[in-house]
Write a protein that holds these residues in place. Structure first.
Motif, PDB file in Angstrom:
ATOM      1  N   GLN A 248       1.014  -1.155  -0.041  1.00  0.00           N
ATOM      2  CA  GLN A 248       0.003   0.028  -0.018  1.00  0.00           C
ATOM      3  C   GLN A 248       0.897   1.084  -0.099  1.00  0.00           C
ATOM      4  O   GLN A 248       0.577   2.469  -0.750  1.00  0.00           O
ATOM      5  CB  GLN A 248      -0.953  -0.009   1.107  1.00  0.00           C
ATOM      6  CG  GLN A 248      -2.119  -0.784   1.045  1.00  0.00           C
ATOM      7  CD  GLN A 248      -3.061  -0.848   2.426  1.00  0.00           C
ATOM      8  OE1 GLN A 248      -2.620   0.044   3.324  1.00  0.00           O
ATOM      9  NE2 GLN A 248      -4.001  -1.564   2.413  1.00  0.00           N
ATOM     10  N   ARG A 249       2.075   1.341   0.823  1.00  0.00           N
ATOM     11  CA  ARG A 249       2.624   2.539   0.751  1.00  0.00           C
ATOM     12  C   ARG A 249       3.433   2.735  -0.388  1.00  0.00           C
ATOM     13  O   ARG A 249       3.736   3.967  -0.761  1.00  0.00           O
ATOM     14  CB  ARG A 249       3.851   2.455   1.969  1.00  0.00           C
ATOM     15  CG  ARG A 249       3.141   2.154   3.233  1.00  0.00           C
ATOM     16  CD  ARG A 249       2.574   3.548   3.947  1.00  0.00           C
ATOM     17  NE  ARG A 249       2.069   3.179   5.067  1.00  0.00           N
ATOM     18  CZ  ARG A 249       0.844   3.384   5.595  1.00  0.00           C
ATOM     19  NH1 ARG A 249       0.037   3.648   4.681  1.00  0.00           N
ATOM     20  NH2 ARG A 249       0.398   3.176   6.835  1.00  0.00           N
ATOM     21  N   LEU A 250       4.057   1.652  -1.319  1.00  0.00           N
ATOM     22  CA  LEU A 250       4.460   1.810  -2.502  1.00  0.00           C
ATOM     23  C   LEU A 250       3.626   2.285  -3.691  1.00  0.00           C
ATOM     24  O   LEU A 250       4.165   2.583  -4.682  1.00  0.00           O
ATOM     25  CB  LEU A 250       5.171   0.479  -2.716  1.00  0.00           C
ATOM     26  CG  LEU A 250       6.509   0.253  -1.600  1.00  0.00           C
ATOM     27  CD1 LEU A 250       6.999  -1.230  -1.902  1.00  0.00           C
ATOM     28  CD2 LEU A 250       7.571   1.183  -1.773  1.00  0.00           C
ATOM     29  N   GLU A 251       2.466   2.118  -3.434  1.00  0.00           N
ATOM     30  CA  GLU A 251       1.453   2.514  -4.886  1.00  0.00           C
ATOM     31  C   GLU A 251       1.644   3.962  -5.177  1.00  0.00           C
ATOM     32  O   GLU A 251       1.436   4.146  -6.190  1.00  0.00           O
ATOM     33  CB  GLU A 251      -0.138   2.091  -4.319  1.00  0.00           C
ATOM     34  CG  GLU A 251      -0.348   0.780  -4.092  1.00  0.00           C
ATOM     35  CD  GLU A 251      -1.585   0.409  -3.648  1.00  0.00           C
ATOM     36  OE1 GLU A 251      -2.626   1.379  -3.473  1.00  0.00           O
ATOM     37  OE2 GLU A 251      -1.881  -0.973  -3.623  1.00  0.00           O
ATOM     38  N   THR A 252       1.937   4.770  -4.136  1.00  0.00           N
ATOM     39  CA  THR A 252       1.812   6.271  -4.577  1.00  0.00           C
ATOM     40  C   THR A 252       3.075   6.875  -4.931  1.00  0.00           C
ATOM     41  O   THR A 252       3.250   8.183  -5.023  1.00  0.00           O
ATOM     42  CB  THR A 252       1.127   7.095  -3.534  1.00  0.00           C
ATOM     43  OG1 THR A 252       1.980   7.054  -2.180  1.00  0.00           O
ATOM     44  CG2 THR A 252      -0.391   6.576  -3.070  1.00  0.00           C
ATOM     45  N   VAL A 253       4.152   5.986  -4.748  1.00  0.00           N
ATOM     46  CA  VAL A 253       5.564   6.499  -5.088  1.00  0.00           C
ATOM     47  C   VAL A 253       6.088   6.385  -6.753  1.00  0.00           C
ATOM     48  O   VAL A 253       5.108   5.823  -7.319  1.00  0.00           O
ATOM     49  CB  VAL A 253       6.652   6.031  -3.969  1.00  0.00           C
ATOM     50  CG1 VAL A 253       6.333   6.269  -2.679  1.00  0.00           C
ATOM     51  CG2 VAL A 253       6.504   4.249  -4.509  1.00  0.00           C
TER      52      VAL A 253
END
Length: 137
Positions: free
Chosen positions: A38-43
């Motif tokens: 989830q944390r890597l979806e927006t980078v």
């Protein structure tokens, strides 16, 4: 001299380690995997590639730690079953001490307290057994 208390403490400690190992392997592993994704979806792409590799490495460490604790719990249970009454078994003392240190290093305060109590009781009964052999001879 009966080793019943040590046996019970080691079985309780092994059960505690089994529970924490299974929670680590199944719950914490899947939670960390889900949160990491989830944390890597927006980078951006470069950060996502590096981040996914880091998440995979941490997941491997979590899995290895969980398996290590599971194997330690099984060994502790076998040690508890194999404890013989009225005998001093040096390998049992070494295992209990080693596993108490592992619990301390993993910051498992409940495990540390269980194994330290078992260690102290085992050593105290060893002293009593030695003294009874000395007076008999």
């Amino acid at each position: 001299m009966s080793r019943g208390l040590e046996r019970k403490l080691l079985i309780i400690g092994a059960a505690w380690n089994m529970i924490t190992a299974l929670l680590t392997i199944f719950n914490y592993y899947s939670w960390f995997n889900r949160e990491g994704a989830q944390r890597l979806e927006t980078v951006d792409l470069n950060t996502a590639i590096a981040g996914s590799q880091m998440v995979n490495n941490i997941l491997q460490i979590i899995l290895i730690f969980g398996i290590f604790m599971l194997v330690g719990a099984i060994i502790t249970f076998l040690v508890a079953v194999k404890i013989r009454d009225n005998e001093i078994q040096k390998k049992v003392v070494i295992w209990i001490g080693f596993w108490a240190v592992v619990q301390l290093l993993s910051m498992d305060l409940i495990g540390v307290s269980i194994y330290l109590v078992a260690f102290v009781v085992y050593l105290a009964k060893n002293k009593a057994i030695k003294m009874s052999y000395e007076t008999a001879v």
